[in-house]
Design an enzyme around this catalytic site. Sequence first.
Site, short mmCIF file in Angstrom:
data_model
loop_
_atom_site.label_atom_id
_atom_site.label_comp_id
_atom_site.label_asym_id
_atom_site.label_seq_id
_atom_site.Cartn_x
_atom_site.Cartn_y
_atom_site.Cartn_z
N PRO A 74 97.80 -9.10 94.36
CA PRO A 74 99.05 -9.50 93.69
C PRO A 74 98.79 -9.97 92.26
O PRO A 74 97.73 -10.54 91.96
CB PRO A 74 99.57 -10.64 94.57
N ARG A 75 99.76 -9.75 91.40
CA ARG A 75 99.62 -10.13 89.99
C ARG A 75 99.57 -11.63 89.81
O ARG A 75 98.83 -12.14 88.98
CB ARG A 75 100.81 -9.54 89.21
N GLU A 79 97.08 -11.72 77.96
CA GLU A 79 96.97 -11.93 76.51
C GLU A 79 95.68 -12.64 76.15
O GLU A 79 95.08 -12.37 75.10
CB GLU A 79 98.17 -12.74 76.02
N GLY A 137 90.16 -13.36 87.88
CA GLY A 137 89.06 -12.95 87.01
C GLY A 137 88.11 -11.93 87.62
O GLY A 137 87.04 -11.68 87.06
N GLU A 138 88.50 -11.33 88.74
CA GLU A 138 87.60 -10.38 89.41
C GLU A 138 88.16 -8.95 89.44
O GLU A 138 87.71 -8.14 90.26
CB GLU A 138 87.30 -10.84 90.84
N ASN A 151 98.48 -3.84 82.81
CA ASN A 151 97.46 -3.30 81.93
C ASN A 151 96.71 -2.17 82.63
O ASN A 151 95.92 -2.41 83.55
CB ASN A 151 96.50 -4.41 81.52
N LEU A 152 96.94 -0.95 82.21
CA LEU A 152 96.25 0.20 82.81
C LEU A 152 94.92 0.50 82.13
O LEU A 152 94.11 1.28 82.64
CB LEU A 152 97.15 1.43 82.76
N ILE A 153 94.67 -0.13 80.99
CA ILE A 153 93.47 0.15 80.22
C ILE A 153 92.23 -0.39 80.92
O ILE A 153 91.16 0.22 80.88
CB ILE A 153 93.61 -0.44 78.80
N GLU A 154 92.37 -1.52 81.62
CA GLU A 154 91.22 -2.10 82.32
C GLU A 154 90.71 -1.15 83.39
O GLU A 154 89.51 -1.01 83.60
CB GLU A 154 91.60 -3.45 82.93
#
Length: 448
Positions: free
Chosen positions: A289-290, A87, A335-336, A360-363
């Site tokens: 991992p998330r 977010e 952040g990578e 998030n698949l958009i990234e």
Amino acid sequence: MHAPSPRKHIRAPGARDVRGALAGLTARAAYSLGLRLLLPAYLLRLWLRGRREPLYRQAIAERLGRYGDAPTPEPGAVWVHAVSLGETRAAASLVDALRSQRPQLRLLLTHGTATGREAGAALLKPGDAQVWLPFDTPGAVRRFLARFRPRVGVLMETEVWPNLLHAAHASGVPMVLANARLSEKSLRQSLRFDALLRPAAQCVTLALAQTQGDAARLREAGAPRVQVVGNLKFDVAPSSALIERGRAWHAALGRPVVLAASTREGEETPLLDAWLEQPVPRPLLLLVPRHPQRFDEVAAMVDAKGLTLARRSSFVGAPGGAAALVDVWLGDTIGEMPLYYGLADVALLGGSFAPLGGQNLIEAAACGCPLVMGPHTFNFAEAAALSIAAGAAARVTSIAEGVRQGVALLGTPARDAMAQAALTFAAQHRGAAERMADRLVDLAIGHA
């Protein structure tokens, strides 16, 4: 003829209205009592999480609405709540669009997780403030609003807090649900707690929905005013420097790379089992991992399967030597993701192979990385469908099938076509940040 009395147009509250209001008050009172009783457990959980992520142990009093000497922006700041890392990244494009329209904007940024707060620090400018959002107890949220007195509040995506929204409504603070989404599953859950959540939704001044489907479900849940403006995550520009570094590492590595992106609990074991079924020599598996608190746990899983492992955190520069020959790289940094997508030939979408709704698949699309996703993408249902239709992604029924299809794509023209389709797909859907900023600026001016 006499003019009709205005009273004839005012409907007196009926018994159903009174019962509904009483049910709402009772539900919120029970909810508040439950939160108070659970407060010691919440605080203990924060303290325990702080062993791995020390930021959770900082400014704990803010979680109770006690802000002490925390910085306070000038009254009238725009308040944005971005609970976690995803977010916060989405909010960055909205904040940039707001600052473009209102250069004098002062920002109050709140979070619920350590990763969100770490990422949010980069959005701050002089005169802004960043604090924890308090627990949703009546006293804590009243103290928060009295301390910061925002002109408008923005809750990102799905953050509907009954006491916070009630207090903001009572204080005259307009509340916007930005980048709003609501899956069918979440709607069903919301309707089961209708007496509590419908009054909260009715306190939302404006919901800016990602899709028409989200808008319809938000209205059904009780949001009185909903507009469809698109998905902010298409406006998040991944770091070109990180993407290029990833591509340079790939070229130096000399072997194909399959990325398992943002995996969740329950996905790594079947992933590794499927990986072991691939013929040798295998591609490099890049496993990310998330949640950071699971890095060590996942590393232990890899070791237990007899696969060799190198951790990204151990690389000073481009990995070489023994690190280039291992079976698995563990992406244990924050952040990578653009680096990882730049490094990968193809990615498997974490959270989509277990019934968790997907990540998030958009990234991935914005980085030009082809994507293979599982059956569970209800958190990004429309984006998933559109990406498949655009040729940027493919869907499979299991993680084993995902591994087989991902490996089969390596080095093929089909993979290159998917990569180009991904970039085109991401570019075609940008613009939500400007549309949301327009509406927020209008709302803020109207309540100046």
